[in-house]
Design an enzyme around this catalytic site. Structure first.
Site, mmCIF file in Angstrom:
data_model
loop_
_atom_site.group_PDB
_atom_site.id
_atom_site.type_symbol
_atom_site.label_atom_id
_atom_site.label_comp_id
_atom_site.label_asym_id
_atom_site.label_seq_id
_atom_site.Cartn_x
_atom_site.Cartn_y
_atom_site.Cartn_z
ATOM 1 N N HIS A 240 0.830 -1.214 0.000
ATOM 2 C CA HIS A 240 0.000 0.000 0.000
ATOM 3 C C HIS A 240 0.866 1.267 0.000
ATOM 4 C CE1 HIS A 240 -3.655 -2.302 0.942
ATOM 5 N NE2 HIS A 240 -3.094 -2.805 2.028
ATOM 6 N N ASP A 241 1.662 1.421 1.033
ATOM 7 C CA ASP A 241 2.346 2.705 1.265
ATOM 8 C C ASP A 241 3.448 2.984 0.259
ATOM 9 O OD1 ASP A 241 1.992 2.179 4.823
ATOM 10 O OD2 ASP A 241 0.654 3.146 3.390
#
Ligand code: RIB
Ligand code: CA
Length: 314
Positions: A240-241
């Site tokens: 995600h990040d």
């Protein structure tokens, strides 16, 4: 080569935040000015301690500060410890902090970095947006010093904590609303793209074979993170990040759509939803570059190359 982009990293580490910082620190296209910790995956005290330990691991020596331990207005939404573990970053043992926490709050540190920078700064926020919103509320005159806010958060098509809302936005919807209304360009790595940025077991094995001090930790973080997602039926661990970082240094691996995005702060079923005008049916000017797809193979190969580059640091 272009001048590196000056950035502030704001996160709630968290395994995927940690990997995003590993890559950001390895990239010659970014110049990290400061790090700040926010409540999210774990409480802000653990997030700050994890931030300091990640920085010690990757040799990142910049000011690091802690933000608020609660959203702007709401009660804390506590993520269960099975996602990132009791510490918020369970798995391999990490070095102890080399840098003390700054005495300033996260927002104060961000504000001072913006004031002192002779060029605009990009904020990379991979947790709830409480610290960034606190900065914008407290120092509105500094908006002009912010180039972009690149976030992991939201999802145009769906959520992961409720059917409508993704975790980072749901923790502090009012903060996210402030960010998207700020007039500062937003790059949004939402679930539409992050759940395609998957690390498969063979990618973990490739990282395990690198054998430098950073890869030795990263493959074990991935193994922990992958187990949680395997139980949810994912074929891999979603980075995600890292998407919020990769969007700045390799935008070419994404399909990006410009659109107007607003955040629901009141809906009984939909609070925290990032409502994207993907078909441009309103007359709002776009405020967001939304990442909607990714070339997974190229994304993962780049990630592995950045991790491998720690071998070359003597
Ligand atoms: O929903 C995914 C997001 O929530 C990621 O930033 C992860 O680190 C957690 O904060
Ligand atoms: Ca995060």
């Amino acid at each position: 080569m272009n001048k590196p982009i000056p950035v502030i990293l704001d996160a709630d580490p968290g395994h995927d935040d940690a990997i995003a910082w590993v890559v950001a620190n390895a990239s010659k296209d970014l110049k990290i000015l400061a790090c700040t910790a926010v409540n999210g995956n774990c409480n802000v005290y653990k997030a700050a301690y994890n931030s300091q330990r990640i920085m010690a691991l990757i040799g990142l020596d910049v000011p690091v500060a802690r933000g608020r331990n609660c959203p702007l207005y709401r009660q804390r939404l506590q993520a269960p410890t099975n996602v990132h573990g009791e510490s918020g970053l369970d798995g391999p043992p990490l070095p102890e902090p080399k840098r003390e926490l700054d005495s300033r709050s996260a927002a104060q540190l961000m504000a001072d970095v913006l004031k002192e920078s002779d060029e605009k700064v990009t904020i990379v926020a991979t947790g709830p947006l409480t610290n960034v919103a606190t900065l914008l509320l407290g120092y509105p005159e500094l908006k002009e010093k912010i180039q972009t806010i690149s976030i992991m958060g939201g999802g145009i098509k769906y959520g992961n904590w409720t059917p409508a809302a993704e975790f980072n936005i749901l923790v502090d919807p009012e903060a996210a609303d402030i960010v998207f209304r700020s007039g500062i360009p937003v790059i949004m790595a939402g679930l539409d793209v992050t759940e395609k940025a998957l690390v498969y077991p063979e990618d973990v094995e490739a990282i395990r074979q690198i054998g430098n001090p950073v890869s030795e930790i990263v493959w074990r973080w991935l193994e922990f993170f992958y187990k949680f997602h395997l139980n949810l039926g994912y074929p891999g661990a979603p980075m995600h990040d890292l998407c919020a970082v990769m969007a700045l240094i390799h935008p070419e691996v994404f399909r990006i759509e410009e659109m107007y995005v607003e955040v629901e702060t009141e809906g009984y079923y939909s609070v925290g939803q990032t409502v994207g005008d993907i078909n441009h049916i309103t007359d709002h000017q776009p405020n967001t570059r939304a990442l909607m797809d990714v070339d997974r193979r190229r994304f993962i190969d780049l990630m592995i190359d950045y991790i491998r580059s720690y071998s070359e640091v003597k």
